[in-house]
Write an enzyme that holds these catalytic residues in place. Structure first.
Site, PDB file in Angstrom:
ATOM      1  N   THR A   1       0.830  -1.206   0.000  1.00 44.65           N
ATOM      2  CA  THR A   1       0.000   0.000   0.000  1.00 44.65           C
ATOM      3  C   THR A   1       0.861   1.251   0.000  1.00 44.65           C
ATOM      4  O   THR A   1       0.636   2.182  -0.784  1.00 44.65           O
ATOM      5  CB  THR A   1      -0.912   0.009   1.238  1.00 44.65           C
ATOM      6  OG1 THR A   1      -1.685  -1.185   1.265  1.00 44.65           O
ATOM      7  CG2 THR A   1      -1.835   1.209   1.224  1.00 44.65           C
ATOM      8  N   THR A   2       1.861   1.281   0.877  1.00 44.57           N
ATOM      9  CA  THR A   2       2.738   2.442   0.997  1.00 44.57           C
ATOM     10  C   THR A   2       3.563   2.649  -0.262  1.00 44.57           C
ATOM     11  O   THR A   2       3.976   3.764  -0.568  1.00 44.57           O
ATOM     12  CB  THR A   2       3.655   2.285   2.225  1.00 44.57           C
ATOM     13  OG1 THR A   2       2.863   1.916   3.361  1.00 44.57           O
ATOM     14  CG2 THR A   2       4.400   3.568   2.538  1.00 44.57           C
TER      15      THR A   2
ATOM     16  N   TYR B   1     -13.620  -3.942  -2.850  1.00 42.86           N
ATOM     17  CA  TYR B   1     -14.802  -3.574  -3.632  1.00 42.86           C
ATOM     18  C   TYR B   1     -15.735  -4.761  -3.876  1.00 42.86           C
ATOM     19  O   TYR B   1     -16.849  -4.759  -3.381  1.00 42.86           O
ATOM     20  CB  TYR B   1     -14.445  -2.895  -4.964  1.00 42.86           C
ATOM     21  CG  TYR B   1     -15.684  -2.327  -5.639  1.00 42.86           C
ATOM     22  CD1 TYR B   1     -16.303  -1.196  -5.123  1.00 42.86           C
ATOM     23  CD2 TYR B   1     -16.258  -2.945  -6.739  1.00 42.86           C
ATOM     24  CE1 TYR B   1     -17.463  -0.696  -5.690  1.00 42.86           C
ATOM     25  CE2 TYR B   1     -17.414  -2.454  -7.323  1.00 42.86           C
ATOM     26  CZ  TYR B   1     -18.020  -1.331  -6.794  1.00 42.86           C
ATOM     27  OH  TYR B   1     -19.165  -0.853  -7.365  1.00 42.86           O
TER      28      TYR B   1
ATOM     29  N   TYR C   1      -2.821 -10.152   4.197  1.00 43.88           N
ATOM     30  CA  TYR C   1      -2.893  -8.750   4.618  1.00 43.88           C
ATOM     31  C   TYR C   1      -4.345  -8.409   4.903  1.00 43.88           C
ATOM     32  O   TYR C   1      -5.164  -8.335   3.987  1.00 43.88           O
ATOM     33  CB  TYR C   1      -2.307  -7.859   3.518  1.00 43.88           C
ATOM     34  CG  TYR C   1      -2.273  -6.372   3.799  1.00 43.88           C
ATOM     35  CD1 TYR C   1      -2.452  -5.858   5.079  1.00 43.88           C
ATOM     36  CD2 TYR C   1      -2.046  -5.478   2.759  1.00 43.88           C
ATOM     37  CE1 TYR C   1      -2.406  -4.502   5.314  1.00 43.88           C
ATOM     38  CE2 TYR C   1      -1.985  -4.112   2.978  1.00 43.88           C
ATOM     39  CZ  TYR C   1      -2.179  -3.630   4.258  1.00 43.88           C
ATOM     40  OH  TYR C   1      -2.145  -2.266   4.488  1.00 43.88           O
TER      41      TYR C   1
ATOM     42  N   ARG D   1      -9.621  -0.435   4.503  1.00 40.84           N
ATOM     43  CA  ARG D   1      -9.390  -0.126   3.090  1.00 40.84           C
ATOM     44  C   ARG D   1     -10.186  -1.028   2.149  1.00 40.84           C
ATOM     45  O   ARG D   1     -10.598  -0.598   1.084  1.00 40.84           O
ATOM     46  CB  ARG D   1      -7.896  -0.264   2.757  1.00 40.84           C
ATOM     47  CG  ARG D   1      -7.048   0.907   3.214  1.00 40.84           C
ATOM     48  CD  ARG D   1      -5.616   0.721   2.736  1.00 40.84           C
ATOM     49  NE  ARG D   1      -4.763   1.838   3.107  1.00 40.84           N
ATOM     50  CZ  ARG D   1      -4.490   2.886   2.312  1.00 40.84           C
ATOM     51  NH1 ARG D   1      -5.010   2.943   1.097  1.00 40.84           N
ATOM     52  NH2 ARG D   1      -3.715   3.857   2.720  1.00 40.84           N
TER      53      ARG D   1
ATOM     54  N   LYS E   1      -0.468 -10.104   8.183  1.00 38.74           N
ATOM     55  CA  LYS E   1      -0.289  -8.704   8.594  1.00 38.74           C
ATOM     56  C   LYS E   1      -1.647  -8.226   9.073  1.00 38.74           C
ATOM     57  O   LYS E   1      -2.574  -8.045   8.285  1.00 38.74           O
ATOM     58  CB  LYS E   1       0.210  -7.860   7.422  1.00 38.74           C
ATOM     59  CG  LYS E   1       0.338  -6.381   7.739  1.00 38.74           C
ATOM     60  CD  LYS E   1       0.707  -5.562   6.511  1.00 38.74           C
ATOM     61  CE  LYS E   1       0.753  -4.075   6.842  1.00 38.74           C
ATOM     62  NZ  LYS E   1       1.022  -3.246   5.635  1.00 38.74           N
TER      63      LYS E   1
ATOM     64  N   ILE F   1       5.087  -4.707  10.039  1.00 36.36           N
ATOM     65  CA  ILE F   1       5.316  -4.165   8.699  1.00 36.36           C
ATOM     66  C   ILE F   1       4.968  -2.695   8.811  1.00 36.36           C
ATOM     67  O   ILE F   1       3.802  -2.330   8.947  1.00 36.36           O
ATOM     68  CB  ILE F   1       4.493  -4.906   7.636  1.00 36.36           C
ATOM     69  CG1 ILE F   1       4.970  -6.366   7.557  1.00 36.36           C
ATOM     70  CG2 ILE F   1       4.637  -4.227   6.275  1.00 36.36           C
ATOM     71  CD1 ILE F   1       4.164  -7.236   6.615  1.00 36.36           C
TER      72      ILE F   1
END
Length: 296
Positions: free
Chosen positions: A48-49, A111, A137, A142, A165, A207
């Site tokens: 993501t980052t 989604y 994850y 999100r 994570k 993380i």
């Protein structure tokens, strides 16, 4: 018992960009070298980052390969390779594994979401396509979907599902995962403000977004815990809190890229639809970094 992909602090590394939005590989090389020199225990690339959601598949796999070649086996490289399209995720997983990644980070479908049974089928297919260890994850804020502890238990029975994570923010859920799965899943914090709480439940590390700007701090927090110095780990966790708050004062990775630019790295801007932080957020980031001695 499954051997952890890493123990300690992994950096969820940014992807630096040129002014035209293309990937700045020279800057990425320098950032990776600095991270390793300052004690980071693993590199998470294209998460993501790292803005993988606005990368083409070609860019994502090229960036993973670049990180693998730069790291050269000094620490593990974990590649973001998830998707809300299972077939697409399988192709990314296979490509990332072929690029030399040590493990894959796979986000829950966003989604279109899916059921808990769908999560099992989705992650199983992608894990087998990659053929290397997988860290699930879980970031429901999100994606809109949560991996329930019972589903983690089912997934942990697969030999390639190595870790999770956990970024749900729900410590009770993490405790349930630890109780159900034992040594069959390695738990990592996905939140910089909850590193020590997760370690206390048997977690193997974090993380981290904060590791981009303060890698030694996050590494030392984990190391203190594993060395048995719980008081020092707690102190460093509390020291980390203002930085964590600042790095999430806007949508990640907007604040951390701004912070990296302040530190002199050629991080560039985020790709649209992410934009520069507002003036209030900029002031908060700068003030917090000065308070921690990161800026003169």
């Amino acid at each position: 018992m499954k051997k952890p992909v890493f123990t300690g602090a992994a950096v969820a590394i940014i992807t630096p960009m040129h002014q035209d939005g293309s990937i700045h590989y020279d800057a990425l090389r320098q950032i990776i070298e600095d991270q390793i020199a300052r004690g980071t225990d693993a590199i998470v690339i294209c998460g993501t980052t790292g803005e993988c959601s606005t990368m083409t598949d070609q860019e994502q796999l090229a960036t993973i390969k670049f990180a693998v070649d730069t790291v050269a086996h000094r620490v593990p490289v974990i590649a973001g390779a998830g998707s809300n399209d299972t077939a697409h995720g399988c192709a990314l997983a296979a490509g990332a594994a072929a690029s030399g990644a040590d493990a894959l980070l796979m986000v829950t479908p966003y989604y279109n979401k899916t059921s808990q049974a769908g999560l099992v089928a989705h992650f199983t297919a992608m894990a087998e396509a990659g053929g290397i260890p997988v860290i699930l994850y879980n970031v429901p804020s999100r994606t809109g979907v949560n991996i329930k502890p019972e589903t983690v238990k089912k997934l942990s029975e697969h030999p390639l599902i190595n870790g999770i994570k956990e970024a749900s923010g729900n410590i009770a859920q993490v405790a349930q995962i630890a109780a159900l799965c034992g040594d069959e899943i390695n738990i990592y914090s996905g939140n910089d403000d909850q590193v020590v709480p997760l370690l206390s439940l048997g977690g193997k590390g974090v993380i981290s977004v904060v590791s981009n700007i303060a890698p030694t701090l996050v590494h030392d927090c984990c190391k203190a815990w594993f060395d048995g110095d719980t008081a020092e780990a707690r102190r460093l966790q509390l020291e980390m809190l203002p930085l964590s708050d600042a790095m999430f004062c806007d949508v990640n990775p907007i604040p951390v890229k701004y912070a990296m630019n302040l530190l002199g790295w050629e991080a560039g801007k985020c790709r649209l639809p992410l934009v520069e932080p507002g003036d209030a957020q900029k002031a908060k980031i700068e003030q917090t970094m000065r308070m921690h001695g990161l800026l003169s």
